[in-house]
Write a protein that holds these residues in place. Structure first.
Motif, PDB file in Angstrom:
ATOM      1  N   GLY A 298     -61.571  65.064 -26.873  1.00  0.00           N
ATOM      2  CA  GLY A 298     -60.679  64.939 -25.722  1.00  0.00           C
ATOM      3  C   GLY A 298     -61.176  63.881 -24.778  1.00  0.00           C
ATOM      4  N   THR A 299     -60.626  63.886 -23.578  1.00  0.00           N
ATOM      5  CA  THR A 299     -61.061  62.937 -22.558  1.00  0.00           C
ATOM      6  C   THR A 299     -61.210  63.694 -21.245  1.00  0.00           C
ATOM      7  N   ASP A 300     -62.040  63.138 -20.360  1.00  0.00           N
ATOM      8  CA  ASP A 300     -62.299  63.818 -19.093  1.00  0.00           C
ATOM      9  C   ASP A 300     -61.597  63.105 -17.948  1.00  0.00           C
ATOM     10  N   HIS A 301     -61.735  63.692 -16.759  1.00  0.00           N
ATOM     11  CA  HIS A 301     -61.040  63.133 -15.597  1.00  0.00           C
ATOM     12  C   HIS A 301     -61.460  61.695 -15.332  1.00  0.00           C
ATOM     13  N   GLY A 302     -60.490  60.827 -15.148  1.00  0.00           N
ATOM     14  CA  GLY A 302     -60.783  59.420 -14.932  1.00  0.00           C
ATOM     15  C   GLY A 302     -60.170  58.894 -13.648  1.00  0.00           C
ATOM     16  N   THR A 303     -59.784  57.625 -13.661  1.00  0.00           N
ATOM     17  CA  THR A 303     -59.264  57.013 -12.428  1.00  0.00           C
ATOM     18  C   THR A 303     -57.920  56.321 -12.703  1.00  0.00           C
ATOM     19  N   GLY A 304     -57.972  55.093 -13.235  1.00  0.00           N
ATOM     20  CA  GLY A 304     -56.729  54.363 -13.456  1.00  0.00           C
ATOM     21  C   GLY A 304     -55.886  55.010 -14.542  1.00  0.00           C
ATOM     22  N   GLY A 305     -54.577  55.000 -14.352  1.00  0.00           N
ATOM     23  CA  GLY A 305     -53.688  55.626 -15.325  1.00  0.00           C
ATOM     24  C   GLY A 305     -52.420  54.837 -15.504  1.00  0.00           C
ATOM     25  N   MET A 306     -51.415  55.538 -16.011  1.00  0.00           N
ATOM     26  CA  MET A 306     -50.148  54.872 -16.308  1.00  0.00           C
ATOM     27  C   MET A 306     -49.006  55.664 -15.673  1.00  0.00           C
ATOM     28  N   ALA A 307     -48.053  54.955 -15.089  1.00  0.00           N
ATOM     29  CA  ALA A 307     -46.849  55.603 -14.567  1.00  0.00           C
ATOM     30  C   ALA A 307     -45.661  54.848 -15.139  1.00  0.00           C
ATOM     31  N   PHE A 308     -44.538  55.512 -15.244  1.00  0.00           N
ATOM     32  CA  PHE A 308     -43.377  54.761 -15.729  1.00  0.00           C
ATOM     33  C   PHE A 308     -42.105  55.235 -15.061  1.00  0.00           C
ATOM     34  N   MET A 309     -41.088  54.443 -15.192  1.00  0.00           N
ATOM     35  CA  MET A 309     -39.794  54.806 -14.615  1.00  0.00           C
ATOM     36  C   MET A 309     -38.706  54.436 -15.606  1.00  0.00           C
ATOM     37  N   LEU A 310     -37.637  55.163 -15.534  1.00  0.00           N
ATOM     38  CA  LEU A 310     -36.492  54.843 -16.374  1.00  0.00           C
ATOM     39  C   LEU A 310     -35.220  55.230 -15.639  1.00  0.00           C
ATOM     40  N   GLY A 311     -34.084  54.726 -16.122  1.00  0.00           N
ATOM     41  CA  GLY A 311     -32.826  55.020 -15.462  1.00  0.00           C
ATOM     42  C   GLY A 311     -31.924  53.805 -15.463  1.00  0.00           C
ATOM     43  N   GLY A 312     -30.676  54.044 -15.086  1.00  0.00           N
ATOM     44  CA  GLY A 312     -29.684  52.979 -15.119  1.00  0.00           C
ATOM     45  C   GLY A 312     -29.957  51.854 -14.150  1.00  0.00           C
ATOM     46  N   THR A 313     -30.718  52.105 -13.098  1.00  0.00           N
ATOM     47  CA  THR A 313     -30.964  51.060 -12.104  1.00  0.00           C
ATOM     48  C   THR A 313     -32.261  50.303 -12.365  1.00  0.00           C
ATOM     49  N   VAL A 314     -33.012  50.736 -13.364  1.00  0.00           N
ATOM     50  CA  VAL A 314     -34.339  50.152 -13.584  1.00  0.00           C
ATOM     51  C   VAL A 314     -34.220  48.807 -14.322  1.00  0.00           C
ATOM     52  N   LYS A 315     -34.919  47.829 -13.800  1.00  0.00           N
ATOM     53  CA  LYS A 315     -34.991  46.538 -14.482  1.00  0.00           C
ATOM     54  C   LYS A 315     -36.111  46.665 -15.503  1.00  0.00           C
ATOM     55  N   GLY A 316     -35.767  47.220 -16.639  1.00  0.00           N
ATOM     56  CA  GLY A 316     -36.797  47.678 -17.574  1.00  0.00           C
ATOM     57  C   GLY A 316     -37.022  46.756 -18.758  1.00  0.00           C
TER      58      GLY A 316
END
Lengths: 381, 461
Positions: A298-316
């Protein structure tokens, strides 16, 4: 607490009341919808959106490096294979990933980290109200209906504006995870350990505890969508997703978690129908996990991560990352992905764009503890 | 610091969120004798036993009428409409049970509240009898609470005179064969006579204890002496209706004559006879031993330490059954402060969990459901012996599983709480490292709180 029936009743009353003169000229509530999915427990961004193009990745991750295929988004990043429908949204240009991001919080406590993420403060517990609640006050009419898909109102939605909560029967919750932890907690207590083992065996025989392949999560997404449609539907919704704290046996557990999340997001997309065009979904977690695999798969508590967004208004169809690299010298405190993009800049930029708010004012109001530099260009204009 | 954890959990009902652990645990316990309020406003607002006796009479009469009409119409007897009149009593029960819980969640003297629960269980009435349903709360509020800090003899007399007890154990309709009414009935060929149910339980459960040297003759003699201890406002015969609803000494059914119980002669006439016997029973060495053993088991462990039992027994005998003197002996007893922990009953665990998250009141329905689901419905032990006070009755696999589930439910509704700080506050100096780590390693505040509420520390007191 409200239930679905009372929501529908209110909806009917409101649409009838549109003809009443006293509110006929009231500010029209926004058609735009925001869903905030919080992944409690620190979801592993390095496995969800794997930097397979980084030369140090395979060495650090060892047995976890091979995520079993997935969708290559560009030369650097591969999306986890469990996220098939999310990959479809990416290809449709409706999903945007931000890697190496973090809130201002730099220690590694779940509660403190979630508190900062939800309050928008600089330090844990330096604010009582949450950024989603403060957002209500910024919206046209100031009366957007906000709803938490949870038994109690989570911190992000707490505050001066009134908010409802609703707990569907099939929230993708951490009950199984909680029960496992109970088992570990009782392991050192002979009396409770014996009772617990017997109880768990009995239950297992009584009901076949198979994985439901994401059906519970899909039901939650469908429920959330149904609560957001119609003129009186909720405009701000928060969904709590638990079970991301993968200290051991991460490969299988994370895959299951992601199957559930993918099903939830797909059900939201399908359930919202034409309203999807007016919808922004943000998925974020309190912090990332260690760059290297630990001794228990497994992995332990860290710092940098990932976030994402989706939806009809997203410039994806994009991955935003000021990639710091995974070489030993590049890691934060020699162990974690170094955060290079403030998460609050991502959130305030996206939310301001989505609702047509002044970005600087939105950033200051929603994330007073943040960097104050809202990212622009995340939303279609 | 471990002492303040014992004071909070073993003596009290568990720490309450936001309360500072008592710096002087013994002082904190002793001071509760002065803080205890036997009759707080929430209790004064409830109907008392006269109103509840009347409510029962009306329900019973309505039921009889419904049955009579059904029979007259030759309709098929239907149970439901006959039982409907008792709904008022069920509501009264639910309200009183909620008041009991809410007092336990907020009252300023949790140690004395625990003692109230202890005595209500020692002198148990059970609501599975319809006649007790409405009155069980009033029994605790009127007979137990006002006497919990008094003399054992006064507590005993208040209990045995309360309508709930007299009706639950059938004393109210026990008729002396040679009493005025007994003779009239005999001439008419009606069989009316003694019921020794209460007399037997007084000897076996309330005072001397089982197998402590009394015989059937003592039971019968006590039953004769107690004839006439009855409840007014219920009977249909005018002679037995009494001055009003409530306890009433019904001279027309009292068995006249001298009685002999445990070798002592009682020549008193009327009500004074039963009272004299009860006062002697209250002071009997076997009673002292019996009560000392039960208190030692409740506070000192499932296997009551013999030295503690005998010190409590001495305190009982030398003080003339002065309850605060006995409680002080408990507070001074090293066995209680260092003894093995008690497995919490469902009642105890639920209160401790709710107090931990700062709940101050529970709606009546939720209150009833919680204790039903966990296996200990309020005031319904099912027998006059009350609930058992040892772990094997409560530490079962499914019982534990349910607590774990309820812990998650309570935690998910509790709002934002830092379980790490709360754990140290609830178990000052006594938190196990494993629990501390489990809480700190939880993946969310709600899960951390649930783990705390289901922790080994929380399961015991």
């Amino acid at each position: 607490m409200i239930d679905r029936r009372s929501l529908l009743t209110h909806g009917a009353m409101l649409s009838g009341a549109l003809f009443a003169p006293q509110i006929a000229w009231a500010a029209v509530p926004t058609e735009r919808r925001l869903v905030f999915v919080i992944q409690r427990g620190a979801a592993d961004g390095l496995a969800t959106l794997a930097p397979t193009g980084d030369p140090a990745y395979a060495g650090l991750r060892g047995e976890l490096a091979n995520i079993g295929g997935g969708t290559k988004l560009d030369g650097m990043f591969t999306l986890h294979p469990a996220l098939t429908q999310l990959a479809g949204r990416y290809l449709a240009g409706e999903a945007l990933f931000v890697h190496a991001t973090a809130s201002p919080y730099r220690d590694r406590s779940h509660f403190d980290g979630q508190n900062v993420l939800e309050t928008g403060g600089k330090l844990p517990y330096d604010r009582d109200d949450g950024w989603m609640n403060r957002l209500i006050g910024l919206l046209p009419g100031g009366a957007a209906k906000a709803l938490a898909l949870a038994p109690a109102i989570p911190t992000a939605l707490r505050g001066a504006a009134s908010v409802s909560s609703y707990a569907p029967t099939n929230l993708p919750d951490a009950s199984a995870e909680y029960l496992q932890r109970i088992g570990r907690l009782y392991a050192g207590d002979p009396q409770l350990h014996a009772l617990w083992s017997e109880a768990v065996q009995t239950r297992a025989m009584a009901e076949n505890l198979v994985e439901d392949g994401g059906r519970g999560a899909a039901a939650s997404g469908k429920m959330a969508a149904s609560l957001m449609t119609g003129p009186a539907g909720a405009r701000l919704v928060m969904i709590e997703s638990n079970g991301w704290d993968t200290h051991a046996g991460q490969r299988g557990r994370l895959a299951n978690q992601l199957i559930g999340l993918d099903a939830l997001l797909a059900a939201l997309h399908d359930g919202l129908g034409t309203a999807w065009a007016d919808t922004l979904v943000i998925v974020a977690t309190e912090f990332g996990r260690t760059a290297a695999v630990n001794g228990t798969g497994g992995t332990d508590h860290g710092t940098g991560g990932m976030a994402f967004m989706l939806g009809g208004t997203v410039k994806g169809g994009r991955v935003l990352a000021d990639w710091p690299g995974l070489s030993q010298s590049a890691l934060y405190e020699g162990r974690d992905l170094r955060p290079t993009t403030p998460l609050d800049s991502v959130l305030s930029g996206a939310i301001a764009g989505h609702f047509g708010l002044d970005p600087v004012r939105a950033a200051r109001t929603l994330f007073p503890g943040g960097a104050g530099r809202p990212l622009e260009g995340l939303i279609r204009t | 610091m471990r002492e303040s954890s014992v004071a909070l959990n073993r003596f009290g009902l568990g720490g309450r969120r936001g309360d500072v652990p008592p710096p002087e645990p013994k002082r904190w316990l002793l001071d509760q004798f002065g803080r205890f309020d036997p009759s707080p406003p929430a209790i004064r607002e409830l109907p008392g036993s006269p109103a509840l006796v009347t409510m029962f009479r009306e329900a019973r009469d309505n039921q009889r009428e419904a049955k009579r009409q059904a029979e007259a119409a030759d309709a098929k007897p239907d149970i439901a409409p006959e039982l409907r009149p008792y709904r008022t009593l069920r509501d009264a029960y639910g309200q009183a049970a909620a008041v009991r819980t809410n007092l336990a969640l907020t009252a300023p003297a949790p140690f004395v509240e625990r003692l109230v629960h202890f005595w209500a269980n020692h002198f148990a009435v059970s609501t599975d009898k319809l006649v007790t349903l409405g009155l069980a709360g009033a029994f605790e509020f009127e007979a137990i609470r006002p006497n919990v800090l008094g003399k054992f003899a006064d507590l005993l007399l208040a209990v045995e005179r309360h309508p709930a007890m007299l009706l639950y154990l059938d004393q109210a309709q026990s008729v002396g064969p040679d009493s005025m009414l007994g003779q009239i009935a005999a001439r008419r060929g009606n069989k009316r006579g003694l019921n020794e149910n209460l007399a037997r339980e007084i000897l076996e459960l309330h005072t001397l204890g089982v197998r402590s040297g009394y015989g059937q003759q003592d039971v019968t003699e006590l039953a004769r002496a107690l004839t006439g201890w009855s409840v007014g406002g219920l009977a249909q015969q005018p002679m037995l209706r009494g001055p009003g609803p409530g306890y009433w000494f019904a001279a027309p059914i009292h068995q006249p004559g001298e009685r002999k119980v445990l070798g002592t002669r009682y020549e008193q006439a009327g009500e004074a006879q039963g009272e004299a016997i009860l006062r002697d029973l209250a002071a009997h060495p076997a009673t002292a031993r019996h009560i000392a053993t039960k208190l030692a088991r409740h506070f000192g462990g499932d296997e009551p330490p013999l030295a503690l039992v005998s010190r409590l027994e001495q305190a009982f005998l030398t003080s003339g059954g002065d309850l605060p003197t006995i409680y002080r002996t408990l507070i001074e007893a090293p066995e209680v402060w260092t003894g093995p922990p008690k497995f919490r009953t469902p009642w105890d665990w639920t209160l401790a969990a709710l107090r931990a998250v700062g709940t101050e009141s529970l709606p009546a329905l939720m209150n009833a459901n919680a204790f039903n689901q966990l296996g200990q419905p309020v005031w319904r032990p099912g027998s006059p012996a009350g609930w058992d006070d040892t772990a094997p009755s409560w530490a079962g696999p499914d019982a534990l599983y349910r607590r774990v589930e309820v812990a998650e439910r309570i935690a998910s509704r509790a709002g934002p709480i830092d379980a790490r700080a709360l754990a140290e506050q609830l178990f000052p100096g006594s938190l196990a490292d494993g629990t501390r780590k489990a809480i700190a390693g939880a993946e969310s505040p709600v899960q951390a709180l649930a783990l705390l509420l289901a922790s080994p520390e929380m399961m015991r007191r």
